[in-house]
Write an enzyme that holds these catalytic residues in place. Structure first.
Site, PDB file in Angstrom:
ATOM      1  N   SER A  74      41.558 102.300  43.055  1.00  0.00           N
ATOM      2  CA  SER A  74      41.169 103.151  44.179  1.00  0.00           C
ATOM      3  C   SER A  74      40.806 102.346  45.418  1.00  0.00           C
ATOM      4  O   SER A  74      40.377 101.191  45.328  1.00  0.00           O
ATOM      5  CB  SER A  74      39.976 104.034  43.785  1.00  0.00           C
ATOM      6  N   GLN A  75      40.966 102.983  46.558  1.00  0.00           N
ATOM      7  CA  GLN A  75      40.521 102.420  47.823  1.00  0.00           C
ATOM      8  C   GLN A  75      39.014 102.141  47.738  1.00  0.00           C
ATOM      9  O   GLN A  75      38.254 102.982  47.258  1.00  0.00           O
ATOM     10  CB  GLN A  75      40.805 103.431  48.930  1.00  0.00           C
TER      11      GLN A  75
END
EC number: 2.1.1.77
Length: 224
Positions: A74-75
């Protein structure tokens, strides 16, 4: 001996990496992350160790990247956003649905939580189960169906779901302690709304919408 040296080099966390993490922390702080414990954890967890070597140069950009099996790491802003919504306290019992790369689990461990993490993809499960203890993080790992949660080990103070679900699984609501917080992206395959669910009593839940995101889908069952 050569294999050992290669492994040590692969697990290296040097001054350059730490400098890049400080810049990343400043970036996500500028985007609205205010929880100092979350920022400190993001600043300590070596994100580059969770990515394939071909992507290492991108490890400290605030972007998601593929990790195989149709999944992504994930970011960092998204990790920080979800974690901030959880309001993690030291020794909280936290269930993570969707181990993925292991990065979110490491952030939770860094914050002092007791982490139970479940992953449906056997290949990712095996990879992360080997990686995290080698860099000092020891959550409890489970290979299984995230929709079912871990009823044997509940209830949990906090639950975080790291993939987009079409609805909030009833099993996860049942495994949340009274006063506990569940963070889950809910919606279609193309866009989800981040939901914060607070269990106010045995039979009452309060749900808040906290903005739009895009996650890979939360898939039921488990792969072998």
């Amino acid at each position: 001996m050569l294999a050992k040296l290669k492994n040590e080099r692969r697990l290296e966390d040097n001054y350059r990496h730490r400098g890049l993490r400080r810049k990343l922390v400043s970036e996500i702080q500028a985007k609205g992350i205010t929880d100092e414990n979350v920022l400190e954890a993001i600043g300590k967890v070596p994100r580059h160790l969770f990515m394939d070597s071909s992507f290492v140069q991108f490890a400290y950009r605030d972007k998601a990247f593929p990790i195989g099996k149709g999944q992504t790491i994930s970011q960092p802003y998204t990790v920080a956003f979800q974690t901030q919504l959880l309001e993690v306290k030291k020794f909280d019992k936290v269930l993570e649905v969707g181990t993925g790369s292991g990065y979110q689990a490491a952030v939770l461990c860094e914050m002092g939580a007791t982490v139970f993490t479940i992953e449906r993809h056997r290949e990712l499960y095996d990879k992360v189960r080997a990686l995290l203890p080698s860099i000092g993080y020891e959550p409890m790992f489970f290979h299984g169906d995230g929709y079912a949660g871990l009823p044997t080990y509940g209830p949990f103070d906090k639950i975080i779901v790291t993939a987009g679900a079409p609805y909030i699984p009833e099993a996860l609501l049942e495994q949340l302690k009274v006063g506990g917080r569940l963070v889950i992206p809910v919606g279609s395959q193309h866009r989800q709304e981040m939901k914060l669910v607070i269990r106010e009593s045995e039979n009452e839940y309060r749900t808040e919408d906290r903005g739009g995101f895009i996650f890979v889908p939360l898939v039921g069952g488990k792969s072998e």
